[in-house]
Scaffold this motif. Structure first.
Motif, short mmCIF file in Angstrom:
data_model
loop_
_atom_site.label_atom_id
_atom_site.label_comp_id
_atom_site.label_asym_id
_atom_site.label_seq_id
_atom_site.Cartn_x
_atom_site.Cartn_y
_atom_site.Cartn_z
N LEU A 22 -18.03 16.57 -29.83
CA LEU A 22 -18.40 15.37 -30.27
C LEU A 22 -19.01 14.40 -29.33
N GLN A 23 -18.09 14.43 -28.57
CA GLN A 23 -18.42 13.33 -27.43
C GLN A 23 -19.31 13.87 -26.04
N VAL A 24 -19.33 15.30 -25.90
CA VAL A 24 -19.90 15.67 -24.63
C VAL A 24 -21.25 16.66 -25.11
N PHE A 36 -15.54 19.84 -14.61
CA PHE A 36 -16.13 20.48 -15.72
C PHE A 36 -16.18 19.55 -16.92
N LEU A 37 -15.47 18.85 -17.47
CA LEU A 37 -15.58 17.85 -18.56
C LEU A 37 -14.77 16.71 -18.40
N LEU A 38 -15.16 15.62 -19.02
CA LEU A 38 -14.49 14.35 -19.19
C LEU A 38 -14.83 13.56 -20.29
N ALA A 39 -13.78 12.99 -21.13
CA ALA A 39 -14.39 12.24 -22.42
C ALA A 39 -13.36 11.26 -22.69
N VAL A 40 -13.89 10.23 -23.38
CA VAL A 40 -12.65 9.17 -23.81
C VAL A 40 -13.14 8.96 -25.14
N GLN A 41 -12.28 8.83 -26.07
CA GLN A 41 -12.64 8.20 -27.49
C GLN A 41 -13.48 7.24 -27.39
N ALA A 82 -11.71 3.70 -27.55
CA ALA A 82 -11.00 3.60 -26.28
C ALA A 82 -11.64 3.34 -24.78
N ARG A 83 -13.02 3.32 -25.27
CA ARG A 83 -13.87 3.12 -23.81
C ARG A 83 -13.69 1.64 -23.32
N ARG A 84 -14.22 1.64 -22.03
CA ARG A 84 -14.28 0.56 -21.12
C ARG A 84 -12.91 -0.35 -21.11
N SER A 85 -11.68 0.81 -21.07
CA SER A 85 -10.18 0.07 -20.81
C SER A 85 -9.95 0.77 -19.53
N GLY A 86 -10.68 1.75 -19.08
CA GLY A 86 -9.96 2.17 -17.59
C GLY A 86 -9.54 3.45 -17.64
N ILE A 87 -9.43 4.28 -18.86
CA ILE A 87 -9.05 5.41 -19.17
C ILE A 87 -9.81 6.57 -18.11
N GLY A 88 -10.94 6.55 -18.38
CA GLY A 88 -11.93 7.32 -17.67
C GLY A 88 -11.74 7.27 -16.14
N LYS A 89 -11.55 6.15 -15.90
CA LYS A 89 -11.53 5.95 -14.30
C LYS A 89 -10.00 6.39 -13.85
N ALA A 90 -8.98 6.32 -14.64
CA ALA A 90 -7.64 6.78 -14.43
C ALA A 90 -7.61 8.21 -14.32
N HIS A 138 -26.85 8.15 -19.54
CA HIS A 138 -26.98 7.07 -18.42
C HIS A 138 -25.79 6.40 -18.48
N GLU A 139 -24.99 6.37 -19.43
CA GLU A 139 -23.55 5.61 -19.32
C GLU A 139 -22.66 6.55 -18.64
N ALA A 140 -22.65 7.72 -18.65
CA ALA A 140 -21.75 8.43 -17.77
C ALA A 140 -22.18 8.57 -16.34
N ARG A 141 -23.61 8.50 -16.05
CA ARG A 141 -24.20 8.52 -14.70
C ARG A 141 -23.75 7.25 -14.08
N HIS A 142 -23.80 6.01 -14.88
CA HIS A 142 -23.27 4.61 -14.21
C HIS A 142 -21.81 4.86 -14.05
N PHE A 143 -21.02 5.47 -14.80
CA PHE A 143 -19.68 5.38 -14.56
C PHE A 143 -19.37 6.33 -13.25
N TYR A 144 -19.96 7.39 -13.09
CA TYR A 144 -19.61 8.29 -12.01
C TYR A 144 -20.10 7.44 -10.83
N GLU A 145 -21.41 6.83 -10.82
CA GLU A 145 -21.67 5.90 -9.63
C GLU A 145 -20.79 4.98 -9.22
N HIS A 146 -20.26 4.26 -10.52
CA HIS A 146 -19.26 3.20 -9.94
C HIS A 146 -17.85 3.81 -9.32
N LEU A 147 -17.66 4.95 -9.59
CA LEU A 147 -16.48 5.59 -8.89
C LEU A 147 -16.82 6.38 -7.65
#
Ligand code: COA
Length: 157
Positions: free
Chosen positions: A26-28, A77-82, A85-93, A119-128
């Motif tokens: 669903l998410q990826v 390989f894969l990463l997803a957050v419901q 629950a997004r934008r609360s730091g779970i992906g980063k953690a 683009h959202e995920a690309r921004h996320f990874y760039e941020h990290l």
């Protein structure tokens, strides 16, 4: 989402393969064939060189990540957050947990592919701290390009 309960990061149980596979679908993998089926996720949970990490809040799986560790580098390989629950730091953690494991194992580089339109995920990874490496046209079923990104890990990160 306000994380009222503590965020717990832990290895996935085999019984959670179906939930993880369905989040991937669903998410990826939306709009593509379903590759990360529960059976495949279960195989990776058993694989000693792969970490299937889940983020659980109040006993509910809100995110997951799957990383394969090689001698010198690791492949996310894969990463997803419901969505809720997004934008609360779970992906980063999740990513920081895996980066820490890589450093402990002496792994110096993490690479990943992300859908060019994501683009959202690309921004996320760039941020990290992940940086563009290349674009691979048709990587996803000859329908969509992948952006390859990587991060060099240093001891002090
Ligand atoms: C990409 C994803 C995993 C990020 O997870 P998340 O838990 O929402 O991310 P975080 O809350 O840890 O975000 C950390 C930082 O990344 C950046 N970021 C995260 N989502 C972003 C977005 N949609 N747009 C722009 N920047 C974003 C922000 O700088 C954010 O910090 P901030 O919220 O303080 O501004 C999540 O959006 C997701 O599951 N997307 C669908 C699946 C996917 O694309 N997976 C990745 C490819 S396999």
């Amino acid at each position: 989402m306000n994380l009222d309960n503590p965020l717990v990061l832990r290895a996935a149980h085999r019984s959670e393969a179906a939930a993880i596979g369905s989040m991937s679908r669903l998410q990826v993998e939306y709009g593509l064939n379903w590759r990360w089926t529960p059976a495949k996720v279960r195989r990776f949970i058993k694989d000693e060189e792969t970490m299937v990490l889940v983020a659980s809040v109040g006993g509910v799986i809100e995110g997951f990540a799957i990383m394969k560790f090689h001698d010198d580098d690791a492949h996310l390989f894969l990463l997803a957050v419901q969505p809720k629950a997004r934008r609360s730091g779970i992906g980063k953690a999740l990513v920081e947990w895996l980066e820490k494991s890589c450093r402990t194992a002496g792994i110096k580089r993490i690479r990943l592919e992300v859908r060019a339109t994501n683009h959202e995920a690309r921004h996320f990874y760039e941020h990290l701290g992940y940086r563009f490496v290349s674009e691979v046209s048709g990587y996803y079923e000859r329908r969509e390009a992948a952006i390859v990104m990587a991060k060099m890990l240093t001891a002090g990160d």
